[in-house]
Motif scaffolding. Structure first.
Motif, PDB file in Angstrom:
ATOM      1  N   UNK A  85       0.832  -1.205   0.000  1.00 35.86           N
ATOM      2  CA  UNK A  85       0.000   0.000   0.000  1.00 35.86           C
ATOM      3  C   UNK A  85       0.867   1.255   0.000  1.00 35.86           C
ATOM      4  N   UNK A  86       1.903   1.231   0.849  1.00 40.19           N
ATOM      5  CA  UNK A  86       2.801   2.393   0.926  1.00 40.19           C
ATOM      6  C   UNK A  86       3.681   2.504  -0.316  1.00 40.19           C
ATOM      7  N   UNK A  87       4.212   1.362  -0.744  1.00 42.02           N
ATOM      8  CA  UNK A  87       5.164   1.388  -1.856  1.00 42.02           C
ATOM      9  C   UNK A  87       4.493   1.778  -3.169  1.00 42.02           C
ATOM     10  N   UNK A  88       3.273   1.272  -3.374  1.00 42.67           N
ATOM     11  CA  UNK A  88       2.609   1.473  -4.671  1.00 42.67           C
ATOM     12  C   UNK A  88       1.473   2.486  -4.615  1.00 42.67           C
ATOM     13  N   UNK A  89       1.226   3.034  -3.425  1.00 38.55           N
ATOM     14  CA  UNK A  89       0.137   3.982  -3.217  1.00 38.55           C
ATOM     15  C   UNK A  89      -1.206   3.384  -3.660  1.00 38.55           C
ATOM     16  N   UNK A  90      -1.474   2.190  -3.153  1.00 38.31           N
ATOM     17  CA  UNK A  90      -2.756   1.535  -3.446  1.00 38.31           C
ATOM     18  C   UNK A  90      -3.494   1.320  -2.121  1.00 38.31           C
ATOM     19  N   UNK A  91      -4.830   1.104  -2.161  1.00 40.30           N
ATOM     20  CA  UNK A  91      -5.571   0.918  -0.896  1.00 40.30           C
ATOM     21  C   UNK A  91      -5.072  -0.308  -0.138  1.00 40.30           C
ATOM     22  N   UNK A  92      -4.811  -0.135   1.170  1.00 41.91           N
ATOM     23  CA  UNK A  92      -4.285  -1.236   1.987  1.00 41.91           C
ATOM     24  C   UNK A  92      -5.271  -2.405   2.042  1.00 41.91           C
ATOM     25  N   UNK A  93      -6.580  -2.085   2.158  1.00 37.03           N
ATOM     26  CA  UNK A  93      -7.566  -3.164   2.300  1.00 37.03           C
ATOM     27  C   UNK A  93      -7.527  -4.087   1.084  1.00 37.03           C
ATOM     28  N   UNK A  94      -7.495  -3.489  -0.108  1.00 37.29           N
ATOM     29  CA  UNK A  94      -7.467  -4.305  -1.325  1.00 37.29           C
ATOM     30  C   UNK A  94      -6.172  -5.108  -1.400  1.00 37.29           C
ATOM     31  N   UNK A  95      -5.044  -4.481  -1.036  1.00 38.64           N
ATOM     32  CA  UNK A  95      -3.761  -5.179  -1.094  1.00 38.64           C
ATOM     33  C   UNK A  95      -3.752  -6.373  -0.131  1.00 38.64           C
TER      34      UNK A  95
END
Lengths: 247, 273
Positions: free
Chosen positions: B237-247
């Motif tokens: 989530x941090x590395x790719x700037x994607x939602x943590x829940x989905x990851x």
């Protein structure tokens, strides 16, 4: 001493009578067969004794107490009719299955974990399944699974063991060894055994007491007298209700 | 990764996420084997009504969701036991009702806002310190209660009738398991959101069950998958700037797929064979 007493016990399912006015006492040391045609109420009777079903009428006493007030379930071992119909993919090892009977009676954290392990080992050795302890229950044959369930029923050192059609679907050789084991437990350990069966061959070879049910208790007494009784002739006369596997 | 954990918000997210996901995974093993896997889905929808009620009444949404979800869990147990409804039917009725009430309340309160969205989609990286301790405390309490009742729960899950005959109070344990699940689902909303929290109950447990030869191993493997998914999901989530829940949920699925393929590769038969 009577371990179990039933007084005028009746049971109806949706208004249909299943058991009517059953009086029965199970004495210490009995190897009792409960026999009768399909639908005669054999399994229902055992479930009422164990408190799994409430009687519609009458009274039940186990070790002198009503099932609802009875708490010392260690004294009772039970192998239900469809124990072999377990989920074959349930991830439980053989020793976990046997240990369930001990773990369910105490918290997980206990100083007696080692003691429990010894008891599980002993129960598995008694039924000749110690080698399979670590393996998954689902990989065993029906007969081997049944031995494990007997070990689970024995692991609490019960004084009375209830078995409901325990060898259904089990091959003849395993059946013979299984009933020899029950004989040994009854004679040398003094274990009281109550066996629901429709196999008259097993009754003739192994048990010392017979309770013949057909909604009502049509016979209760020792095995030798049963063979000379009208109840026996009626049973044999309705041969489609009973089978005979001579061992 | 080490440097990332220097951030306080990440430490909080990791701590709460791991505790909640492990509680979900452990309960999930019991629920799947009881064929109650969909209870998580149902209770998460019911919790939505609780969140909306909290926003409507201006009380803590998490607390309102806890009360509503626990009440619904008890109602489901009653309906299942007494009205003769199958588990799935009772779950279907209450989950639909929960969503409908939630939408109605949110509409009346005109609160279809960012906060409601954070509950729908999860926002573990924005978890507040007070919520962390509440989540860790409750998740730890759930795990302790399961641990204390482990033997009884296992016996009941494996062979209900024999457990009853051995004196196990199965109806009481049914209720306990449902209440624990309701609490865990409400906590899990913060990690994965209402829409995805059921995945935390089902997927790590399903993954653990692929490779386990014993129940203890199944529980441990499921918990390990949950920890892996939370740690990896937060990192991604941090590395790719994607939602943590989905990851987190996608990593749960990848772990499941890997263990499923491993099992097939080893030739272990599955239920469908």
């Amino acid at each position: 001493m009577s371990l179990v007493v039933l007084r005028r016990v009746s049971f109806a399912y949706d208004g249909t009578p299943v058991l009517v006015d059953v009086d029965l006492a199970i004495e210490e040391g009995d190897f009792l067969a409960i026999i009768g045609p399909n639908g005669s109420g054999k399994t229902t009777l055992v479930k009422i004794i164990l408190g799994l079903l409430p009687p519609s009428e009458g009274e039940v006493e186990i070790f002198g107490k009503k099932p609802a007030e009875f708490t010392d379930w260690n004294k009772i071992g039970y192998v239900p009719q469809k124990a072999t119909h377990i989920d074959p993919f349930f991830p439980a090892s053989v020793e976990e299955v046997v240990g369930m009977a001990l773990m369910s009676r105490r918290g997980q954290a206990s100083a007696s974990v080692r003691e429990d392990r010894t008891k599980v080992r002993g129960a598995l050795e008694a039924v000749g399944m110690a080698e399979a302890a670590k393996g998954p229950i689902g990989r065993l044959s029906g007969g081997q699974q049944q031995r494990v369930f007997i070990a689970r029923a024995l692991v609490t050192s019960p004084r009375i063991l209830f078995l409901d059609e325990p060898t259904t679907g089990v091959d003849a050789e395993t059946q013979a060894a299984f009933y020899d084991m029950l004989d040994r437990l009854n004679r040398s350990e003094g274990l009281t055994i109550v066996l629901v069966t429709h196999d008259i061959g097993i009754v003739n070879k192994h048990v010392n007491r017979v309770a013949c049910l057909n909604q009502k208790l049509v016979y209760h007494g020792d095995h030798a007298a049963f063979c000379r009784s009208d109840a026996f002739r009626d049973m044999i006369g309705h041969g489609d209700h009973l089978i005979s596997h001579e061992h | 990764m080490h440097a990332l954990f220097a951030y306080g918000f990440l430490q909080r997210a990791f701590l709460a996420g791991v505790f909640i996901a492990v509680a979900c995974a452990v309960l999930g093993v019991f629920l799947i084997l009881r064929k109650d896997a969909m209870i998580g889905h149902g209770l998460s929808h019911i919790a939505f009504a609780g969140v909306a009620l909290g926003l409507f009444l201006n009380v803590l949404p998490l607390a309102a969701a806890l009360v509503i979800a626990v009440a619904a869990a008890l109602a489901i147990v009653k309906l299942k036991g007494r009205a003769g409804l199958h588990g799935d039917t009772a779950i279907g009725i209450f989950s639909s009702l929960g969503m409908a009430v939630g939408i109605l309340l949110a509409s009346v309160a005109r609160s279809f806002n960012v906060e409601l969205m954070s509950y729908l989609f999860g926002d573990i990286l924005a978890i507040e310190p007070a919520e962390v301790w509440l989540s860790v405390g409750l998740a730890a309490a759930v795990l302790i209660v399961v641990w204390l009742n482990y033997g009884k729960l296992l016996f009941m899950t494996f062979d209900r009738e024999s457990a009853r005959a051995a004196g196990v109070k199965v109806t009481r344990l049914d209720t306990l398991l449902m209440v624990l699940t309701a609490v865990t689902i409400v906590l899990g909303m913060k990690v994965a959101g209402i829409l995805l929290v059921a995945a935390l109950i089902v997927i790590p447990a399903a993954a653990g069950l692929q490779v386990a030869a014993s129940f203890r191993t199944a529980v441990r493997a499921s918990a390990a998958v949950a920890v892996f998914a939370v740690a990896g999901g937060l990192g991604l989530s941090l590395a790719l700037d994607i939602p943590a829940s989905a990851a987190i949920v996608i990593l749960c699925f990848l772990a499941f797929a890997a263990l499923f393929l491993l099992k097939r590769g080893k030739g272990i038969p599955s239920a469908s064979d």
